[in-house]
Design a protein around this motif. Structure first.
Motif, PDB file in Angstrom:
ATOM      1  N   CYS A   1      68.004  63.581  20.849  1.00 37.26           N
ATOM      2  CA  CYS A   1      68.309  63.165  22.221  1.00 37.26           C
ATOM      3  C   CYS A   1      67.059  63.261  23.097  1.00 37.26           C
ATOM      4  O   CYS A   1      66.786  62.381  23.912  1.00 37.26           O
ATOM      5  CB  CYS A   1      69.403  64.034  22.826  1.00 37.26           C
ATOM      6  N   LYS A   2      66.320  64.349  22.943  1.00 40.61           N
ATOM      7  CA  LYS A   2      65.161  64.566  23.802  1.00 40.61           C
ATOM      8  C   LYS A   2      64.020  63.593  23.540  1.00 40.61           C
ATOM      9  O   LYS A   2      63.387  63.089  24.472  1.00 40.61           O
ATOM     10  CB  LYS A   2      64.629  65.992  23.589  1.00 40.61           C
ATOM     11  N   TYR A   3      63.740  63.358  22.258  1.00 40.56           N
ATOM     12  CA  TYR A   3      62.486  62.688  21.921  1.00 40.56           C
ATOM     13  C   TYR A   3      62.628  61.257  21.378  1.00 40.56           C
ATOM     14  O   TYR A   3      61.645  60.529  21.344  1.00 40.56           O
ATOM     15  CB  TYR A   3      61.716  63.513  20.878  1.00 40.56           C
ATOM     16  N   ALA A   4      63.810  60.875  20.919  1.00 37.72           N
ATOM     17  CA  ALA A   4      63.853  59.589  20.204  1.00 37.72           C
ATOM     18  C   ALA A   4      65.045  58.691  20.527  1.00 37.72           C
ATOM     19  O   ALA A   4      64.978  57.490  20.225  1.00 37.72           O
ATOM     20  CB  ALA A   4      63.823  59.857  18.698  1.00 37.72           C
ATOM     21  N   CYS A   5      66.100  59.217  21.109  1.00 36.56           N
ATOM     22  CA  CYS A   5      67.307  58.387  21.229  1.00 36.56           C
ATOM     23  C   CYS A   5      67.131  57.241  22.235  1.00 36.56           C
ATOM     24  O   CYS A   5      66.971  57.479  23.442  1.00 36.56           O
ATOM     25  CB  CYS A   5      68.504  59.240  21.648  1.00 36.56           C
ATOM     26  N   PRO A   6      67.196  55.999  21.772  1.00 34.35           N
ATOM     27  CA  PRO A   6      67.012  54.879  22.697  1.00 34.35           C
ATOM     28  C   PRO A   6      68.188  54.694  23.654  1.00 34.35           C
ATOM     29  O   PRO A   6      67.998  54.262  24.792  1.00 34.35           O
ATOM     30  CB  PRO A   6      66.871  53.674  21.754  1.00 34.35           C
ATOM     31  N   TYR A   7      69.393  55.053  23.201  1.00 35.16           N
ATOM     32  CA  TYR A   7      70.536  54.917  24.108  1.00 35.16           C
ATOM     33  C   TYR A   7      70.487  55.998  25.188  1.00 35.16           C
ATOM     34  O   TYR A   7      70.799  55.744  26.358  1.00 35.16           O
ATOM     35  CB  TYR A   7      71.845  55.004  23.320  1.00 35.16           C
ATOM     36  N   GLY A   8      70.051  57.180  24.790  1.00 33.27           N
ATOM     37  CA  GLY A   8      69.863  58.251  25.775  1.00 33.27           C
ATOM     38  C   GLY A   8      68.818  57.861  26.804  1.00 33.27           C
ATOM     39  O   GLY A   8      68.918  58.224  27.983  1.00 33.27           O
ATOM     40  N   ALA A   9      67.809  57.118  26.358  1.00 33.09           N
ATOM     41  CA  ALA A   9      66.767  56.660  27.286  1.00 33.09           C
ATOM     42  C   ALA A   9      67.364  55.749  28.355  1.00 33.09           C
ATOM     43  O   ALA A   9      67.046  55.869  29.545  1.00 33.09           O
ATOM     44  CB  ALA A   9      65.671  55.933  26.510  1.00 33.09           C
ATOM     45  N   VAL A  10      68.225  54.848  27.911  1.00 31.79           N
ATOM     46  CA  VAL A  10      68.864  53.919  28.865  1.00 31.79           C
ATOM     47  C   VAL A  10      69.746  54.695  29.841  1.00 31.79           C
ATOM     48  O   VAL A  10      69.617  54.570  31.061  1.00 31.79           O
ATOM     49  CB  VAL A  10      69.721  52.866  28.119  1.00 31.79           C
TER      50      VAL A  10
ATOM     51  N   ARG B   1      61.116  58.407  23.724  1.00 34.42           N
ATOM     52  CA  ARG B   1      62.351  57.657  23.487  1.00 34.42           C
ATOM     53  C   ARG B   1      62.343  56.300  24.204  1.00 34.42           C
ATOM     54  O   ARG B   1      63.056  55.381  23.788  1.00 34.42           O
ATOM     55  CB  ARG B   1      63.582  58.474  23.874  1.00 34.42           C
ATOM     56  N   TYR B   2      61.514  56.173  25.234  1.00 37.97           N
ATOM     57  CA  TYR B   2      61.420  54.861  25.887  1.00 37.97           C
ATOM     58  C   TYR B   2      60.627  53.883  25.012  1.00 37.97           C
ATOM     59  O   TYR B   2      60.896  52.676  25.018  1.00 37.97           O
ATOM     60  CB  TYR B   2      60.786  54.998  27.278  1.00 37.97           C
TER      61      TYR B   2
END
Lengths: 242, 281
Positions: free
Chosen positions: B200-209, B141-142
């Motif tokens: 959420c675990k593998y791809a969400c860019p907002y979750g990464a932030v 996700r990062y």
């Protein structure tokens, strides 16, 4: 200090909606664009609205306000049948041209506006216009490069044209009017020469007209007037005087 | 919590979080529908008709570069996105990614799909992906975040909207949604039958932030080792597969502050796994 779930839920609501309320009070909470196109920042057209900034949410009325092209003419160019063309959103064009193999949409409006108003526009990508829009543009003065691009990027009008796609020259500006477009370098003398009286000009300016050789843009800048607004109003009078 | 004698939520769950999730799902759904209605000349009075972009805090994140260099927002992004971004960061600095665990409607929908997955696969649910592969994938996700920020900064347009499952979820009935977004949404929902919150675990860019705030947030999930029975309940039921029972303070970048691991929910011992800004005894 520990928090349980109920406390966290309350804090979440307070911070989220309190923050929104505070930002609204400060005037920061904007959920729509101002529908004022960005302007060119340099060159001959600096300060003028840039058609590249036309967005899908812009209606033909918004385009008219920004660029002085009548909404009815835009509707005619893009075969849009509606009682009120000023409320038609440019992004809706894609549905009208859904049958077309080549896309006609907001980018097409940007291109049309740029060519119609003689404004610079990046021709690095393929953007297509319907035949009816091309017919109108052929009555304007285009550079050889623009003409070649235009003729290579025309798609047929929709099968059931929303407006009569008969020759449009009646409402399209005549070829000789191509010089009659208010731009950054246009002087008040040119406006007078195009048949607009001094009193009408002064009515638009809300002030006495300066030396006729003054450019309109310089005058607006010095007086703190919106060049885009003055330009649009003068263009209307110039079009009337044709 | 019961309604007509029937239990609404499973025992030992943070039921108020479910209510909050429902609230925000319905709120965003109504706003999205109202946006469509207003464009067609109708509309629900007293309800915002803002576009989905205007009520998405991630829009604020991707427009930071353009705002800093040019002073304008990326197309379709408005001041409201920026305000929500600031609020989201403020909440995350205090409590971690509560936006992910309590507010985000896409996370909520994935949890709903997870209920079905749990019924289908029982204890195997959410434990299909090999641990080593899972650990590597969680940093993907990062990469997504870096790509989104880069293409937005260089193009000045919301290219990510064409791939965004959240946008597709609330616009699938309009012509604005891209096929790419629908495919990713479909894949996310399908994967949710096997893995909890796969997006959420593998791809969400907002979750990464927001996940980065787990490293330094004020209120943290903490475990009192002295009273912990080490039964592993907190780890087994964590939607993000965080081994809570092996940590005294949860600083995992994937924690979503759902509080499901705490003594208020699955932990059977009082005051053993708590959400606190202080120390645990």
């Amino acid at each position: 200090m520990s928090l349980n779930s109920k406390s966290l839920a309350v804090i979440l609501f307070v911070v989220l909606f309190g923050g929104i309320a505070l930002s609204a009070a400060l005037g920061w909470w904007q959920t729509e664009s101002s529908k004022v196109a960005a302007t060119y920042t340099e060159g001959e057209f600096a300060g003028q609205a840039n058609p590249a900034d036309i967005r899908g949410s812009y209606t033909f009325g918004d385009v008219e306000k920004n660029f002085g092209i009548p909404a009815a003419l835009l509707a005619q160019a893009f075969n849009v049948r509606t009682d009120d063309p000023s409320t038609f959103a440019t992004k809706e064009l894609e549905s009208i041209y859904a049958e077309s193999a080549l896309e006609v949409g907001t980018a097409s409006v940007r291109l049309f506006v740029a060519f119609y108003n003689g404004l610079p526009f990046d021709l690095g990508t393929d953007i297509y216009l319907p035949q009816s829009a091309a017919d109108i543009l052929h009555t304007r003065t285009l550079t050889p490069e623009q003409l070649v691009y235009l003729d290579a990027h025309i798609v047929p009008d929709p099968a059931a044209p929303a407006v009569d796609s008969a020759p449009i020259t009646e409402s399209a500006p005549a070829a000789e009017s191509t010089e009659r477009f208010v731009k950054g370098k246009t002087t008040f003398q040119e406006i007078l020469d195009w048949g607009v009286s001094q009193s009408v000009i002064e009515q638009i300016l809300g002030a006495p007209m300066p030396n006729p050789l003054t450019t309109i843009k310089d005058f607006c800048t010095a007086q703190g007037l919106s060049f885009e607004t003055v330009k649009t109003q003068l263009q209307v009078e110039v079009d009337k005087a044709k | 919590m019961k309604l007509f004698g029937k239990r609404l939520f499973r025992p030992h769950s943070i039921w108020i979080r479910k209510l909050v999730q429902w609230f925000f799902f319905l709120l965003i759904a109504f706003i999205a529908v109202n946006h469509t209605l207003v464009e067609s000349g109708a509309g629900i009075p007293f309800l915002s008709s803002a576009s989905l972009h205007a009520v998405c805090p991630f829009g604020g994140v991707v427009t930071i570069y353009q705002f800093a260099t040019v002073g304008t927002f990326v197309q379709k992004i408005h001041g409201s996105s920026f305000v929500l971004m600031i609020i989201g960061f403020a909440l995350a600095f205090l409590f971690g990614p509560v936006f992910c665990g309590w507010v985000c409607p896409l996370g909520t929908v994935q949890e709903w799909m997870a209920k079905l997955g749990k019924k289908l696969f029982k204890r195997r649910y959410n434990h299909f992906v090999p641990t080593r592969l899972d650990g590597v994938l969680r940093y993907a996700r990062y990469l997504v975040l870096a790509w989104v920020v880069y293409v937005t900064a260089t193009s000045g347009t919301l290219i990510f909207a064409d791939y965004d499952p959240y946008y597709a979820l609330f616009n699938f009935w309009t012509s604005e949604v891209a096929v790419g977004g629908l495919i990713i949404l479909g894949a996310t929902l399908l994967l949710s039958l096997f893995v909890e919150r796969p997006w959420c675990k593998y791809a969400c860019p907002y979750g990464a932030v927001l996940g980065l705030t787990n490293l330094f947030r004020i209120f943290k999930i903490k475990r009192a080792a002295s009273t912990c029975k080490a039964d592993g309940a907190c780890s087994i039921l964590c939607p993000m597969n965080i081994p809570v029972d092996t940590q005294n303070t949860v600083r995992d970048h994937q924690c979503i502050s759902c509080l499901e691991c705490t003594s208020e929910a699955v932990c059977p011992v009082a005051k053993t796994v708590i959400f606190t800004a202080g120390a645990v005894k």
